[in-house]
Scaffold this motif. Structure first.
Motif, PDB file in Angstrom:
ATOM      1  N   ASP A  20      39.260  41.152  35.012  1.00  0.00           N
ATOM      2  CA  ASP A  20      40.333  40.152  35.021  1.00  0.00           C
ATOM      3  C   ASP A  20      39.808  38.779  35.428  1.00  0.00           C
ATOM      4  OD1 ASP A  20      42.223  41.988  34.157  1.00  0.00           O
ATOM      5  OD2 ASP A  20      42.977  42.409  36.178  1.00  0.00           O
ATOM      6  N   ARG A  21      38.912  38.756  36.404  1.00  0.00           N
ATOM      7  CA  ARG A  21      38.367  37.468  36.863  1.00  0.00           C
ATOM      8  C   ARG A  21      37.484  36.833  35.789  1.00  0.00           C
ATOM      9  NH1 ARG A  21      38.030  35.291  42.034  1.00  0.00           N
ATOM     10  NH2 ARG A  21      37.531  33.094  41.765  1.00  0.00           N
ATOM     11  N   ILE A  22      36.669  37.635  35.137  1.00  0.00           N
ATOM     12  CA  ILE A  22      35.833  37.135  34.042  1.00  0.00           C
ATOM     13  C   ILE A  22      36.717  36.635  32.899  1.00  0.00           C
ATOM     14  CG2 ILE A  22      34.240  37.876  32.215  1.00  0.00           C
ATOM     15  CD1 ILE A  22      32.894  39.680  34.360  1.00  0.00           C
ATOM     16  N   ALA A  23      37.730  37.409  32.552  1.00  0.00           N
ATOM     17  CA  ALA A  23      38.623  37.051  31.450  1.00  0.00           C
ATOM     18  C   ALA A  23      39.382  35.763  31.736  1.00  0.00           C
ATOM     19  CB  ALA A  23      39.600  38.191  31.183  1.00  0.00           C
ATOM     20  N   GLU A  24      39.740  35.552  32.983  1.00  0.00           N
ATOM     21  CA  GLU A  24      40.440  34.329  33.378  1.00  0.00           C
ATOM     22  C   GLU A  24      39.579  33.102  33.041  1.00  0.00           C
ATOM     23  OE1 GLU A  24      41.221  32.526  37.721  1.00  0.00           O
ATOM     24  OE2 GLU A  24      42.146  34.484  37.388  1.00  0.00           O
ATOM     25  N   VAL A  25      38.304  33.164  33.343  1.00  0.00           N
ATOM     26  CA  VAL A  25      37.390  32.044  33.081  1.00  0.00           C
ATOM     27  C   VAL A  25      37.144  31.870  31.588  1.00  0.00           C
ATOM     28  CG1 VAL A  25      35.033  31.193  33.447  1.00  0.00           C
ATOM     29  CG2 VAL A  25      36.289  32.251  35.342  1.00  0.00           C
ATOM     30  N   LEU A  26      37.055  33.002  30.868  1.00  0.00           N
ATOM     31  CA  LEU A  26      36.757  32.946  29.432  1.00  0.00           C
ATOM     32  C   LEU A  26      38.000  32.812  28.563  1.00  0.00           C
ATOM     33  CD1 LEU A  26      34.045  35.776  29.211  1.00  0.00           C
ATOM     34  CD2 LEU A  26      33.686  33.288  29.292  1.00  0.00           C
ATOM     35  N   ASP A  27      39.174  32.828  29.177  1.00  0.00           N
ATOM     36  CA  ASP A  27      40.441  32.824  28.434  1.00  0.00           C
ATOM     37  C   ASP A  27      40.445  33.969  27.419  1.00  0.00           C
ATOM     38  OD1 ASP A  27      43.002  31.979  27.784  1.00  0.00           O
ATOM     39  OD2 ASP A  27      42.287  30.583  26.241  1.00  0.00           O
ATOM     40  N   ALA A  28      40.130  35.158  27.916  1.00  0.00           N
ATOM     41  CA  ALA A  28      39.989  36.343  27.076  1.00  0.00           C
ATOM     42  C   ALA A  28      41.041  37.390  27.427  1.00  0.00           C
ATOM     43  CB  ALA A  28      38.595  36.940  27.262  1.00  0.00           C
ATOM     44  N   GLU A  29      41.244  38.276  26.513  1.00  0.00           N
ATOM     45  CA  GLU A  29      42.111  39.427  26.727  1.00  0.00           C
ATOM     46  C   GLU A  29      41.256  40.565  27.278  1.00  0.00           C
ATOM     47  OE1 GLU A  29      45.091  42.329  24.136  1.00  0.00           O
ATOM     48  OE2 GLU A  29      43.812  40.906  23.099  1.00  0.00           O
ATOM     49  N   VAL A  30      41.812  41.356  28.202  1.00  0.00           N
ATOM     50  CA  VAL A  30      41.134  42.539  28.718  1.00  0.00           C
ATOM     51  C   VAL A  30      41.798  43.760  28.096  1.00  0.00           C
ATOM     52  CG1 VAL A  30      40.531  43.903  30.764  1.00  0.00           C
ATOM     53  CG2 VAL A  30      40.629  41.404  30.922  1.00  0.00           C
ATOM     54  N   VAL A  31      40.982  44.625  27.491  1.00  0.00           N
ATOM     55  CA  VAL A  31      41.506  45.817  26.834  1.00  0.00           C
ATOM     56  C   VAL A  31      40.689  47.035  27.250  1.00  0.00           C
ATOM     57  CG1 VAL A  31      42.394  44.553  24.827  1.00  0.00           C
ATOM     58  CG2 VAL A  31      40.060  45.444  24.787  1.00  0.00           C
ATOM     59  N   SER A  32      41.280  48.202  27.097  1.00  0.00           N
ATOM     60  CA  SER A  32      40.568  49.452  27.373  1.00  0.00           C
ATOM     61  C   SER A  32      39.797  49.860  26.117  1.00  0.00           C
ATOM     62  CB  SER A  32      41.557  50.551  27.761  1.00  0.00           C
ATOM     63  OG  SER A  32      42.411  50.828  26.671  1.00  0.00           O
TER      64      SER A  32
END
Length: 160
Positions: A20-32
């Protein structure tokens, strides 16, 4: 820059917090891993593959996804992990995943790891090891890692 973070986190949510923290910086979606259509990986400029470490290896769901991904043409990728134990120097957790991704045509541009709560086996009797991890320091390190990734990707796209 279009980014995706694939995260396998099952025990205590440690890896998901890092994702979640990485995705926040990259403006990315987190998926399984099981929610990703392997063919859609080609739609991204940067893809992260992350897992908790279970008995010195990544989660089987992430390994299965990587096996199913079709060959790509130099899509940028990174890996990230949480683990209860320190990596053994000659058996880094990221090495098998990196090798598998590179064999598919990914260009792996970085890897991040930190400690996470571990309650496996005898550790469960004492409430686990690494309680409170990943902590704010670990998550800040993950954010700095993601910022460096973003700079690498946007810098290489600007040069193209």
């Amino acid at each position: 820059m279009k980014s995706l973070v694939v995260c396998s986190s099952k025990s205590h949510g440690s890896t998901r917090r890092v994702a979640d923290r990485i995705a926040e910086v990259l403006d990315a979606e987190v998926v399984s891993p099981e929610s990703v259509d392997p063919a859609t990986i080609r739609d991204y400029d940067l893809v992260g593959f992350g897992s908790g470490i279970y008995y010195m290896t990544v989660d089987a769901r992430l390994r299965k996804l990587i096996r199913r991904v079709p060959a790509v043409d130099h899509i940028l990728a990174f890996t990230f992990f949480t683990s209860g134990a320190r990596e053994l120097p000659l058996m880094g957790y990221h090495k098998p995943v990196r090798k598998q991704l590179e064999s598919k045509g990914f260009e792996v541009i970085g890897s991040f790891s930190c400690r996470g709560l571990d309650t496996v086996g005898p550790f469960g009797f004492i409430g686990g090891i690494n309680r409170g991890r990943p902590d704010d320091h670990d998550l800040d390190r993950a954010a700095r890692f993601a910022a460096r990734l973003r700079e690498k990707v946007t810098g290489s796209q600007a040069a193209s």
